[in-house]
Design a protein around this motif. Structure first.
Motif, mmCIF file in Angstrom:
data_model
loop_
_atom_site.group_PDB
_atom_site.id
_atom_site.type_symbol
_atom_site.label_atom_id
_atom_site.label_comp_id
_atom_site.label_asym_id
_atom_site.label_seq_id
_atom_site.Cartn_x
_atom_site.Cartn_y
_atom_site.Cartn_z
ATOM 1 N N MET A 136 0.755 -1.226 0.141
ATOM 2 C CA MET A 136 0.027 -0.002 -0.012
ATOM 3 C C MET A 136 0.828 1.212 0.018
ATOM 4 O O MET A 136 1.981 1.425 0.620
ATOM 5 C CB MET A 136 -0.875 -0.001 1.181
ATOM 6 C CG MET A 136 -1.753 -1.280 1.464
ATOM 7 S SD MET A 136 -3.214 -0.841 0.681
ATOM 8 C CE MET A 136 -4.084 -2.346 0.962
ATOM 9 N N SER A 137 0.375 2.276 -0.469
ATOM 10 C CA SER A 137 1.198 3.448 -0.475
ATOM 11 C C SER A 137 0.386 4.628 -0.092
ATOM 12 O O SER A 137 -0.619 4.769 0.006
ATOM 13 C CB SER A 137 1.432 3.933 -1.966
ATOM 14 O OG SER A 137 0.412 4.246 -2.726
ATOM 15 N N VAL A 138 1.231 5.579 0.733
ATOM 16 C CA VAL A 138 0.531 6.528 1.212
ATOM 17 C C VAL A 138 1.063 7.868 0.388
ATOM 18 O O VAL A 138 2.297 8.039 0.014
ATOM 19 C CB VAL A 138 1.036 6.941 2.538
ATOM 20 C CG1 VAL A 138 0.401 8.051 3.005
ATOM 21 C CG2 VAL A 138 0.467 5.862 3.234
ATOM 22 N N ARG A 139 -0.022 8.922 -0.003
ATOM 23 C CA ARG A 139 0.343 10.185 -0.756
ATOM 24 C C ARG A 139 -0.196 11.197 -0.120
ATOM 25 O O ARG A 139 -1.435 11.364 -0.260
ATOM 26 C CB ARG A 139 -0.093 9.834 -2.406
ATOM 27 C CG ARG A 139 0.782 8.994 -2.959
ATOM 28 C CD ARG A 139 0.143 8.881 -4.428
ATOM 29 N NE ARG A 139 -0.822 7.819 -4.277
ATOM 30 C CZ ARG A 139 -1.819 7.808 -4.782
ATOM 31 N NH1 ARG A 139 -2.362 8.807 -5.856
ATOM 32 N NH2 ARG A 139 -2.943 7.089 -4.602
ATOM 33 N N LEU A 140 0.618 11.973 0.348
ATOM 34 C CA LEU A 140 -0.224 13.207 1.070
ATOM 35 C C LEU A 140 0.452 14.452 0.732
ATOM 36 O O LEU A 140 1.747 14.690 0.355
ATOM 37 C CB LEU A 140 0.242 13.215 2.860
ATOM 38 C CG LEU A 140 -0.347 11.952 3.459
ATOM 39 C CD1 LEU A 140 0.229 12.277 4.752
ATOM 40 C CD2 LEU A 140 -1.512 11.889 3.412
ATOM 41 N N ALA A 141 -0.300 15.358 0.147
ATOM 42 C CA ALA A 141 -0.037 16.753 -0.275
ATOM 43 C C ALA A 141 0.753 17.517 0.567
ATOM 44 O O ALA A 141 1.429 18.322 -0.024
ATOM 45 C CB ALA A 141 -1.227 17.409 -0.901
ATOM 46 N N HIS A 142 0.585 17.368 1.724
ATOM 47 C CA HIS A 142 1.056 18.343 2.586
ATOM 48 C C HIS A 142 2.049 17.484 3.500
ATOM 49 O O HIS A 142 2.545 18.131 4.379
ATOM 50 C CB HIS A 142 0.212 18.952 3.569
ATOM 51 C CG HIS A 142 -0.786 19.685 2.545
ATOM 52 N ND1 HIS A 142 -0.323 20.871 2.041
ATOM 53 C CD2 HIS A 142 -2.204 19.292 2.451
ATOM 54 C CE1 HIS A 142 -1.616 21.209 1.346
ATOM 55 N NE2 HIS A 142 -2.514 20.494 1.503
ATOM 56 N N GLU B 109 -6.692 15.313 -0.768
ATOM 57 C CA GLU B 109 -5.656 14.257 -0.293
ATOM 58 C C GLU B 109 -5.944 12.916 -0.799
ATOM 59 O O GLU B 109 -7.161 12.901 -0.687
ATOM 60 C CB GLU B 109 -4.890 14.406 0.814
ATOM 61 C CG GLU B 109 -4.313 15.921 1.092
ATOM 62 C CD GLU B 109 -3.506 15.732 2.317
ATOM 63 O OE1 GLU B 109 -3.156 14.886 2.982
ATOM 64 O OE2 GLU B 109 -3.424 16.852 3.002
ATOM 65 N N ARG B 110 -5.162 12.007 -1.251
ATOM 66 C CA ARG B 110 -5.479 10.623 -1.277
ATOM 67 C C ARG B 110 -4.687 9.831 -0.642
ATOM 68 O O ARG B 110 -3.574 9.893 -0.620
ATOM 69 C CB ARG B 110 -5.293 10.344 -2.745
ATOM 70 C CG ARG B 110 -6.348 11.190 -3.564
ATOM 71 C CD ARG B 110 -6.214 10.622 -5.265
ATOM 72 N NE ARG B 110 -7.032 11.566 -5.984
ATOM 73 C CZ ARG B 110 -7.371 11.199 -7.110
ATOM 74 N NH1 ARG B 110 -7.408 9.757 -7.660
ATOM 75 N NH2 ARG B 110 -7.965 11.955 -7.857
ATOM 76 N N ILE B 111 -4.966 8.996 0.124
ATOM 77 C CA ILE B 111 -4.215 8.295 1.090
ATOM 78 C C ILE B 111 -4.903 6.764 1.019
ATOM 79 O O ILE B 111 -6.049 6.500 1.015
ATOM 80 C CB ILE B 111 -4.294 8.579 2.675
ATOM 81 C CG1 ILE B 111 -4.056 10.128 2.913
ATOM 82 C CG2 ILE B 111 -3.395 7.793 3.530
ATOM 83 C CD1 ILE B 111 -4.477 10.626 4.296
ATOM 84 N N ASP B 112 -4.053 5.800 0.763
ATOM 85 C CA ASP B 112 -4.593 4.263 0.756
ATOM 86 C C ASP B 112 -3.462 3.512 1.357
ATOM 87 O O ASP B 112 -2.361 3.442 0.853
ATOM 88 C CB ASP B 112 -4.065 3.876 -0.657
ATOM 89 C CG ASP B 112 -4.705 2.615 -1.198
ATOM 90 O OD1 ASP B 112 -4.615 2.174 -2.228
ATOM 91 O OD2 ASP B 112 -5.362 2.079 -0.210
ATOM 92 N N ASP B 113 -3.907 3.479 2.605
ATOM 93 C CA ASP B 113 -3.018 2.589 3.505
ATOM 94 C C ASP B 113 -3.789 1.493 4.276
ATOM 95 O O ASP B 113 -4.867 1.685 4.176
ATOM 96 C CB ASP B 113 -2.289 3.869 4.463
ATOM 97 C CG ASP B 113 -0.981 2.942 5.045
ATOM 98 O OD1 ASP B 113 -0.742 1.732 4.795
ATOM 99 O OD2 ASP B 113 -0.123 3.956 5.855
ATOM 100 N N HIS C 30 -12.869 7.905 0.922
ATOM 101 C CA HIS C 30 -13.770 6.813 1.280
ATOM 102 C C HIS C 30 -13.928 6.244 0.164
ATOM 103 O O HIS C 30 -14.447 6.481 -0.920
ATOM 104 C CB HIS C 30 -15.015 7.098 2.043
ATOM 105 C CG HIS C 30 -15.159 6.085 2.879
ATOM 106 N ND1 HIS C 30 -16.231 4.960 2.167
ATOM 107 C CD2 HIS C 30 -15.274 5.546 4.057
ATOM 108 C CE1 HIS C 30 -16.400 4.056 2.935
ATOM 109 N NE2 HIS C 30 -16.222 4.389 4.061
ATOM 110 N N PRO C 31 -13.547 4.609 0.175
ATOM 111 C CA PRO C 31 -13.780 3.993 -1.087
ATOM 112 C C PRO C 31 -15.118 3.645 -1.514
ATOM 113 O O PRO C 31 -15.225 3.504 -2.858
ATOM 114 C CB PRO C 31 -13.054 2.601 -0.959
ATOM 115 C CG PRO C 31 -12.872 2.417 0.511
ATOM 116 C CD PRO C 31 -12.717 4.020 1.145
ATOM 117 N N ARG C 32 -16.183 4.048 -0.866
ATOM 118 C CA ARG C 32 -17.474 3.472 -1.273
ATOM 119 C C ARG C 32 -18.278 4.760 -1.151
ATOM 120 O O ARG C 32 -19.723 4.938 -1.402
ATOM 121 C CB ARG C 32 -18.052 2.442 -0.385
ATOM 122 C CG ARG C 32 -17.409 1.073 -0.851
ATOM 123 C CD ARG C 32 -17.902 -0.022 0.172
ATOM 124 N NE ARG C 32 -17.551 0.223 1.558
ATOM 125 C CZ ARG C 32 -16.214 0.218 2.114
ATOM 126 N NH1 ARG C 32 -15.142 -0.128 1.306
ATOM 127 N NH2 ARG C 32 -16.075 0.205 3.264
#
Length: 175
Positions: free
Chosen positions: A1-7, A124-128, A135-137
């Motif tokens: 899983m990856s985490v991408r935070l803009a800040h 922001e997009r966070i996938d961890d 929220h995915p749904r």
């Protein structure tokens, strides 16, 4: 899983406030009082300067097997929370508020005294493993989209588009 935070990554407070979208729901006990108390708790969060809340919406319970007309109905709302809390500390605070209102996690999508979901955190997009935003749904749930449009008619769900368009799609194009 990856985490991408803009800040930046981590739990440190943000330099500037961001808007987070929190969905609230309850189908056990005094639902209206529980939502009222949860909103008060959101307003008391540290590093939080504003909370705007939709009108409540009553909906049928959704389970793993679909809608359940026999289950207690939900009272839902959406809050826009302006905060400097980073995503994970905000999620921890949401879980704390749930626990204070008797939330017990017995079964996925089961009845509950209070459910607080972090739907979006700015763009922001966070996938961890422990946190996914948006929220995915959320884009599939009228009980999230309708109150969100109520509190913010121009809202966008990152990666999905205008919340009003998503809601219209669920309703078959009807407004």
């Amino acid at each position: 899983m990856s985490v991408r935070l803009a800040h930046g990554i981590g739990d440190a407070p943000r330099d500037a406030p961001v808007d987070a979208v929190v969905a609230l729901g309850a189908n056990l006990g005094d639902r209206a009082e529980t939502l009222h108390a949860a909103i008060a708790a959101l307003r008391a969060l540290p590093l939080t300067t504003a909370v705007r809340v939709s009108a409540p919406l009553e909906t049928v319970a959704v389970t793993l097997h679909g809608e359940d007309e026999d289950a207690p109905r939900y009272l839902n709302a959406v809050a826009l929370v302006t905060t400097r809390l980073a995503p994970r500390p905000l999620l921890r605070e949401l879980h704390r508020i749930e626990a204070e209102h008797g939330r017990v996690r017995r079964e996925r999508w089961g009845d509950r005294t209070l459910d607080l979901d972090l739907i979006a955190y700015s763009d922001e997009r966070i996938d961890d493993d422990d946190l996914t935003v948006p929220h995915p749904r959320a884009h599939e749930r009228e009980f999230v989209l309708a109150p969100w449009v109520d509190v913010d008619p121009d809202a966008d769900l990152p990666g999905r588009g205008r919340v009003q368009d998503l809601l219209d799609g669920l309703r078959g194009g009807e407004r």
